[in-house]
Design a protein around this motif. Structure first.
Motif, PDB file in Angstrom:
ATOM      1  N   MET A   1       0.712  -1.478   0.071  1.00  0.00           N
ATOM      2  CA  MET A   1       0.328  -0.023   0.235  1.00  0.00           C
ATOM      3  C   MET A   1       0.874   1.140  -0.106  1.00  0.00           C
ATOM      4  N   ALA A   2       0.680   2.550  -0.726  1.00  0.00           N
ATOM      5  CA  ALA A   2       1.646   3.388  -1.072  1.00  0.00           C
ATOM      6  C   ALA A   2       1.283   4.171   0.021  1.00  0.00           C
ATOM      7  N   GLU A   3       2.133   4.890   0.300  1.00  0.00           N
ATOM      8  CA  GLU A   3       1.567   5.733   1.748  1.00  0.00           C
ATOM      9  C   GLU A   3       1.121   7.143   1.827  1.00  0.00           C
ATOM     10  N   ASP A   4       0.335   8.181   2.367  1.00  0.00           N
ATOM     11  CA  ASP A   4      -0.184   9.242   2.034  1.00  0.00           C
ATOM     12  C   ASP A   4       0.595   9.932   1.962  1.00  0.00           C
ATOM     13  N   ILE A   5       1.111  10.973   1.304  1.00  0.00           N
ATOM     14  CA  ILE A   5       1.683  11.711   0.649  1.00  0.00           C
ATOM     15  C   ILE A   5       0.963  13.621   1.790  1.00  0.00           C
ATOM     16  N   LEU A   6      -0.381  13.135   1.514  1.00  0.00           N
ATOM     17  CA  LEU A   6      -0.966  14.901   1.968  1.00  0.00           C
ATOM     18  C   LEU A   6      -2.529  13.747   2.699  1.00  0.00           C
ATOM     19  N   LYS A   7      -2.544  14.720   4.161  1.00  0.00           N
ATOM     20  CA  LYS A   7      -3.699  13.548   4.353  1.00  0.00           C
ATOM     21  C   LYS A   7      -3.836  15.473   5.249  1.00  0.00           C
ATOM     22  N   VAL A   8      -5.917  15.618   5.485  1.00  0.00           N
ATOM     23  CA  VAL A   8      -6.920  16.300   5.473  1.00  0.00           C
ATOM     24  C   VAL A   8      -7.888  15.603   6.653  1.00  0.00           C
ATOM     25  N   GLU A   9      -7.196  15.867   7.832  1.00  0.00           N
ATOM     26  CA  GLU A   9      -8.423  15.548   8.399  1.00  0.00           C
ATOM     27  C   GLU A   9      -8.947  17.061   8.755  1.00  0.00           C
ATOM     28  N   HIS A  10     -11.061  16.925   9.268  1.00  0.00           N
ATOM     29  CA  HIS A  10     -11.472  17.346  10.302  1.00  0.00           C
ATOM     30  C   HIS A  10     -11.539  19.888   9.949  1.00  0.00           C
ATOM     31  N   LEU A  11     -11.249  19.903   8.428  1.00  0.00           N
ATOM     32  CA  LEU A  11     -10.305  20.543   8.068  1.00  0.00           C
ATOM     33  C   LEU A  11     -11.697  22.052   8.259  1.00  0.00           C
ATOM     34  N   ASN A  12     -11.818  23.030   8.700  1.00  0.00           N
ATOM     35  CA  ASN A  12     -12.427  23.742   8.884  1.00  0.00           C
ATOM     36  C   ASN A  12     -12.420  25.084   8.234  1.00  0.00           C
ATOM     37  N   LYS A  13     -13.178  25.985   7.261  1.00  0.00           N
ATOM     38  CA  LYS A  13     -12.139  27.097   7.067  1.00  0.00           C
ATOM     39  C   LYS A  13     -13.071  28.725   6.951  1.00  0.00           C
ATOM     40  N   PHE A  14     -13.231  29.294   7.692  1.00  0.00           N
ATOM     41  CA  PHE A  14     -13.837  30.622   7.400  1.00  0.00           C
ATOM     42  C   PHE A  14     -13.461  31.635   7.070  1.00  0.00           C
ATOM     43  N   TYR A  63      -1.479  16.951   6.994  1.00  0.00           N
ATOM     44  CA  TYR A  63      -0.148  16.251   7.640  1.00  0.00           C
ATOM     45  C   TYR A  63      -0.025  16.178   5.663  1.00  0.00           C
ATOM     46  N   PHE A  64       1.378  16.158   6.300  1.00  0.00           N
ATOM     47  CA  PHE A  64       2.105  15.499   4.822  1.00  0.00           C
ATOM     48  C   PHE A  64       3.239  14.858   5.367  1.00  0.00           C
ATOM     49  N   HIS A  65       3.500  13.229   4.674  1.00  0.00           N
ATOM     50  CA  HIS A  65       4.059  12.162   4.923  1.00  0.00           C
ATOM     51  C   HIS A  65       3.530  12.027   6.726  1.00  0.00           C
ATOM     52  N   SER A  72       1.840  27.454  11.045  1.00  0.00           N
ATOM     53  CA  SER A  72       2.664  28.554  11.358  1.00  0.00           C
ATOM     54  C   SER A  72       3.083  29.154   9.408  1.00  0.00           C
ATOM     55  N   HIS A  73       3.852  30.421   9.561  1.00  0.00           N
ATOM     56  CA  HIS A  73       4.448  31.096   8.196  1.00  0.00           C
ATOM     57  C   HIS A  73       5.006  29.972   7.420  1.00  0.00           C
ATOM     58  N   LYS A  74       6.302  29.922   8.967  1.00  0.00           N
ATOM     59  CA  LYS A  74       7.651  29.709   8.496  1.00  0.00           C
ATOM     60  C   LYS A  74       7.406  28.071   8.553  1.00  0.00           C
ATOM     61  N   SER A  75       7.060  26.890   8.515  1.00  0.00           N
ATOM     62  CA  SER A  75       6.674  26.314   8.357  1.00  0.00           C
ATOM     63  C   SER A  75       5.886  25.834   6.979  1.00  0.00           C
ATOM     64  N   TRP A  76       5.010  26.183   6.951  1.00  0.00           N
ATOM     65  CA  TRP A  76       4.926  26.254   4.742  1.00  0.00           C
ATOM     66  C   TRP A  76       5.385  26.396   4.520  1.00  0.00           C
ATOM     67  N   LEU A  77       6.362  27.801   4.511  1.00  0.00           N
ATOM     68  CA  LEU A  77       7.367  27.720   3.849  1.00  0.00           C
ATOM     69  C   LEU A  77       8.242  26.838   3.165  1.00  0.00           C
ATOM     70  N   ALA A  78       8.701  26.289   4.105  1.00  0.00           N
ATOM     71  CA  ALA A  78       9.449  25.144   3.436  1.00  0.00           C
ATOM     72  C   ALA A  78       8.921  23.076   3.270  1.00  0.00           C
ATOM     73  N   ILE A  79       7.396  23.645   3.620  1.00  0.00           N
ATOM     74  CA  ILE A  79       6.117  22.615   2.160  1.00  0.00           C
ATOM     75  C   ILE A  79       5.879  22.720   1.394  1.00  0.00           C
ATOM     76  N   ARG A  80       5.589  24.377   1.010  1.00  0.00           N
ATOM     77  CA  ARG A  80       5.859  25.120  -0.365  1.00  0.00           C
ATOM     78  C   ARG A  80       6.886  24.783  -0.869  1.00  0.00           C
ATOM     79  N   GLN A  81       7.839  24.384  -0.366  1.00  0.00           N
ATOM     80  CA  GLN A  81       8.939  23.710  -2.004  1.00  0.00           C
ATOM     81  C   GLN A  81       8.734  21.789  -2.348  1.00  0.00           C
ATOM     82  N   LYS A  82       8.211  21.372  -1.456  1.00  0.00           N
ATOM     83  CA  LYS A  82       7.366  20.632  -1.664  1.00  0.00           C
ATOM     84  C   LYS A  82       6.161  20.120  -2.439  1.00  0.00           C
ATOM     85  N   ILE A  83       5.486  20.803  -2.782  1.00  0.00           N
ATOM     86  CA  ILE A  83       4.067  20.747  -3.145  1.00  0.00           C
ATOM     87  C   ILE A  83       4.484  21.991  -3.977  1.00  0.00           C
ATOM     88  N   GLY A  84       4.256  21.601  -4.837  1.00  0.00           N
ATOM     89  CA  GLY A  84       3.989  22.682  -6.219  1.00  0.00           C
ATOM     90  C   GLY A  84       2.507  23.062  -6.870  1.00  0.00           C
TER      91      GLY A  84
END
Ligand SMILES: Nc1ncnc2c1ncn2[C@@H]1O[C@H](COP(=O)(O)OP(=O)(O)OP(=O)(O)O)[C@@H](O)[C@H]1O
Ligand SMILES: [Mg+2]
Length: 246
Positions: A1-14, A63-65, A72-84
């Motif tokens: 079974m391939a691993e989850d690259i991305l997982k979204v749980e109970h996301l709510n946005k306003f 979740y990523f991997h 936070s802005h900083k952690s997303w800056l790092a993730i954004r290099q892996k998500i085009g």
């Protein structure tokens, strides 16, 4: 079974007091192509933008991997290099050549060796049949060519996941196929993991392993791609498909 690259749980946005995304839950496995479909205003772009750290969200976890991304802005800056991400407007830098546009982030952000990056950029340009345009400026290119460059620019970062939001929506009809073919090849030949929003239903039917159908910021159904187009699980999705006239 391939691993989850991305997982979204109970996301709510306003947006202000108004809830744009309601309890979104899904995951994407390596190599999988997930299509987001749904009527205008259902929250497809909002979800895609949230997955790239461009929209704050009220609650839930992305979740990523398998690792929860700190909101936070900083952690997303790092993730954004892996998500085009490529969207409708290509926003290439007008004062830079095609090659300079492609090389900018890999050399400045990822600090990779310019000679290596250049070699790779030229190979990528060849693959999208734009090798002759390495030294052109964006204004000298057609919309379809610019969109192919925008895709190459994203790929030059070596993303593990690509997000495409209506990348052909502003193109003349004769330009659409070339861009869609590149995306199809990315899936077929490179096994690229992708989340795609597109109104090109024939294309989505061909490429999607799974369809998430959204309405009013909720996922109404998650259905394997082939099945979705033959026999969606909800009447709402059936009506949507009928209205698409393809
Ligand atoms: N920045 C914003 N501020 C407030 N509301 C917004 C904002 N962006 C989007 N919305 C609202 O959120 C809802 C979802 O919009 P979104 O752009 O995600 O829809 P969509 O499914 O991508 O639609 P389309 O198919 O037309 O692109 C819409 O009601 C929209 O008006
Ligand atoms: Mg949209």
């Amino acid at each position: 079974m391939a691993e989850d690259i991305l997982k979204v749980e109970h996301l709510n946005k306003f947006y202000g007091d108004w809830q744009a995304l309601h309890d979104i839950n899904f995951s994407v496995k390596k190599g999988e192509v997930v299509a987001l479909l749904g009527p205008s205003g259902s929250g497809k772009s909002t979800l895609i933008r949230t997955l790239n750290g461009l929209e704050p969200y009220k609650s839930g976890t992305i979740y990523f991997h398998g690792k929860a991304i700190e909101p936070s802005h900083k952690s997303w800056l790092a993730i954004r290099q892996k998500i085009g991400m490529v969207f409708q407007s290509y926003d290439l830098f007008p004062n830079l050549t095609v090659l300079q546009n492609i090389m900018l982030a890999p050399t400045k952000v990822q600090k990779r060796n310019p000679d290596d990056v250049k070699k790779e950029a030229l190979a990528l340009l060849k693959r999208v049949e734009l090798a002759d345009h390495a030294d052109s400026y964006p204004r000298e290119l057609s919309g379809g060519q610019k969109q192919r460059i925008a895709i190459v620019r994203s790929l030059a970062m070596h993303p593990e996941l690509m997000l495409f939001d209506e990348v052909t929506a502003s193109l003349d009809p004769e330009m659409v196929r070339g861009v869609l073919e590149i995306i199809k090849r990315l899936s077929d030949e490179e096994d690229m993991t992708m989340i795609i929003v597109s109104h090109e239903m024939n294309f989505v039917e061909q490429i999607a392993d799974r369809v998430l159908f959204l309405e009013n910021g909720k996922i109404l159904e998650q259905t394997p791609g082939k099945q979705f187009f033959k026999q969606p699980q909800t009447q709402r999705a059936a009506d949507f498909l009928n209205s698409m006239d393809f």
